[in-house]
Motif scaffolding. Sequence first.
Motif, PDB file in Angstrom:
ATOM      1  N   ILE A 114     -15.503   2.129  31.435  1.00 15.20           N
ATOM      2  CA  ILE A 114     -16.586   1.701  32.319  1.00 15.20           C
ATOM      3  C   ILE A 114     -17.713   2.726  32.246  1.00 15.20           C
ATOM      4  O   ILE A 114     -17.482   3.925  32.160  1.00 15.20           O
ATOM      5  CB  ILE A 114     -16.103   1.516  33.771  1.00 15.20           C
ATOM      6  N   GLY A 115     -18.944   2.228  32.250  1.00 20.17           N
ATOM      7  CA  GLY A 115     -20.099   3.119  32.170  1.00 20.17           C
ATOM      8  C   GLY A 115     -20.707   3.076  30.785  1.00 20.17           C
ATOM      9  O   GLY A 115     -21.172   2.039  30.330  1.00 20.17           O
ATOM     10  N   GLY A 116     -20.719   4.214  30.112  1.00 24.32           N
ATOM     11  CA  GLY A 116     -21.274   4.293  28.771  1.00 24.32           C
ATOM     12  C   GLY A 116     -22.674   4.837  28.745  1.00 24.32           C
ATOM     13  O   GLY A 116     -23.213   5.331  29.737  1.00 24.32           O
ATOM     14  N   TYR A 117     -23.304   4.711  27.576  1.00 29.64           N
ATOM     15  CA  TYR A 117     -24.599   5.334  27.343  1.00 29.64           C
ATOM     16  C   TYR A 117     -25.773   4.493  27.843  1.00 29.64           C
ATOM     17  O   TYR A 117     -26.884   4.991  27.973  1.00 29.64           O
ATOM     18  CB  TYR A 117     -24.781   5.602  25.852  1.00 29.64           C
ATOM     19  N   GLY A 118     -25.554   3.204  28.073  1.00 29.95           N
ATOM     20  CA  GLY A 118     -26.637   2.345  28.518  1.00 29.95           C
ATOM     21  C   GLY A 118     -26.143   1.351  29.546  1.00 29.95           C
ATOM     22  O   GLY A 118     -25.029   1.457  30.046  1.00 29.95           O
ATOM     23  N   GLY A 119     -26.990   0.377  29.849  1.00 28.04           N
ATOM     24  CA  GLY A 119     -26.612  -0.593  30.867  1.00 28.04           C
ATOM     25  C   GLY A 119     -27.115  -0.162  32.228  1.00 28.04           C
ATOM     26  O   GLY A 119     -27.883   0.794  32.366  1.00 28.04           O
ATOM     27  N   GLY A 120     -26.674  -0.847  33.236  1.00 29.93           N
ATOM     28  CA  GLY A 120     -27.083  -0.512  34.592  1.00 29.93           C
ATOM     29  C   GLY A 120     -25.882  -0.425  35.493  1.00 29.93           C
ATOM     30  O   GLY A 120     -25.289  -1.439  35.847  1.00 29.93           O
ATOM     31  N   TYR A 121     -25.506   0.784  35.847  1.00 32.60           N
ATOM     32  CA  TYR A 121     -24.323   0.940  36.677  1.00 32.60           C
ATOM     33  C   TYR A 121     -24.491   2.095  37.653  1.00 32.60           C
ATOM     34  O   TYR A 121     -25.180   3.079  37.398  1.00 32.60           O
ATOM     35  CB  TYR A 121     -23.064   1.130  35.832  1.00 32.60           C
ATOM     36  N   SER A 122     -23.830   1.931  38.781  1.00 32.04           N
ATOM     37  CA  SER A 122     -23.847   2.926  39.841  1.00 32.04           C
ATOM     38  C   SER A 122     -22.864   2.471  40.901  1.00 32.04           C
ATOM     39  O   SER A 122     -22.432   1.313  40.908  1.00 32.04           O
ATOM     40  CB  SER A 122     -25.247   3.049  40.448  1.00 32.04           C
ATOM     41  N   LEU A 123     -22.492   3.371  41.777  1.00 30.68           N
ATOM     42  CA  LEU A 123     -21.687   3.013  42.948  1.00 30.68           C
ATOM     43  C   LEU A 123     -22.418   3.543  44.170  1.00 30.68           C
ATOM     44  O   LEU A 123     -22.151   4.642  44.656  1.00 30.68           O
ATOM     45  CB  LEU A 123     -20.277   3.608  42.851  1.00 30.68           C
ATOM     46  N   PRO A 124     -23.370   2.768  44.715  1.00 29.66           N
ATOM     47  CA  PRO A 124     -24.201   3.260  45.808  1.00 29.66           C
ATOM     48  C   PRO A 124     -23.505   3.306  47.155  1.00 29.66           C
ATOM     49  O   PRO A 124     -24.054   3.892  48.097  1.00 29.66           O
ATOM     50  CB  PRO A 124     -25.365   2.261  45.830  1.00 29.66           C
ATOM     51  N   SER A 125     -22.324   2.693  47.276  1.00 31.09           N
ATOM     52  CA  SER A 125     -21.666   2.652  48.580  1.00 31.09           C
ATOM     53  C   SER A 125     -20.160   2.516  48.411  1.00 31.09           C
ATOM     54  O   SER A 125     -19.664   2.190  47.330  1.00 31.09           O
ATOM     55  CB  SER A 125     -22.183   1.460  49.392  1.00 31.09           C
ATOM     56  N   SER A 126     -19.436   2.739  49.495  1.00 28.61           N
ATOM     57  CA  SER A 126     -17.993   2.521  49.484  1.00 28.61           C
ATOM     58  C   SER A 126     -17.666   1.061  49.202  1.00 28.61           C
ATOM     59  O   SER A 126     -16.687   0.748  48.513  1.00 28.61           O
ATOM     60  CB  SER A 126     -17.382   2.948  50.821  1.00 28.61           C
ATOM     61  N   GLN A 127     -18.504   0.166  49.733  1.00 25.27           N
ATOM     62  CA  GLN A 127     -18.264  -1.258  49.494  1.00 25.27           C
ATOM     63  C   GLN A 127     -18.415  -1.595  48.016  1.00 25.27           C
ATOM     64  O   GLN A 127     -17.662  -2.406  47.474  1.00 25.27           O
ATOM     65  CB  GLN A 127     -19.222  -2.106  50.318  1.00 25.27           C
TER      66      GLN A 127
END
Length: 290
Positions: free
Chosen positions: A105-118
């Motif tokens: 999961i993740g990698g060098y590109g794309g759009g990812y984040s975990l902005p909250s516990s939810q």
Amino acid sequence: MALPPLPLAVAALLLAIISGHLATADGYVGGLAIYWGRHADADEGTLREACDTGRYTTVIITFYNVFGYHPGVYNLDISGHDVTAVGADITYCQKSRNVTILLAIGGYGGGYSLPSSQSAADVADNLWNAFLGGRRAGVRRPFGPDAALDGVDFFIDQGGADHYDELARRLHGYGAGVILTATTRCSYPDPRLDKALATKLFERIHVRMYGGEQRCIWSSRYSWEKWAAAYPGSKVYIGLVASPEQDEAWVFQKDLYYEYLQFVTKLPNYGGLAVYDRYYDKKANYTGDG
């Protein structure tokens, strides 16, 4: 100054380490992980073909690279491979070749984040039900209903560090033998993964000895040994690129022995090699025949 030639016994040892099947009298066993999914079938071959080489103990599928920003929006990018065909290959690799299959999961590109516990809870739920052992109605399984991956590799190379520890705990909480691994930067610690790794739920850590970190170029083994010392409960792998085309930190096989292996294989939590990626390994034949 030129390095002396490898003695025959040492050469045999190095070949065994690179092939991922080394077993010595002191009980050391080395694994060989390969990242697969960044190039089309015509270039890197299918997942089944990678497993049929007989030298990889783990294949890490790359990447699940959109998650967290918008509820319910997820993306798997495996560079044009026929996703419907990959499911049968996953099952074949696991059952017929005894190869562990992980999803990065993740990698060098794309759009990812975990902005909250939810968001961490939502992503864990999607990973479990779409790729791992869960089977919840209404959740699409890209690889088909029967293929279940062995675990998740945290390859977090952008965004913040928050809530990945919660994601790890939730995935671990599903039980059923979910393997958690992490692919980190060379420098210790990796700010994006520090909180997640502090959970001590990660079976393996793949330390990238590449990626343009200047302070690691001249002290990469020292950095790797800091990782090994910090996480004695995890197997720690040396992360390498398979070709000089990829990165200035490419390591020639003989140098791999003299600079790393003769030292680190003596450590109890040395795990093996993690090579990026299958296309370049196939092209350069870095890890062996086939």
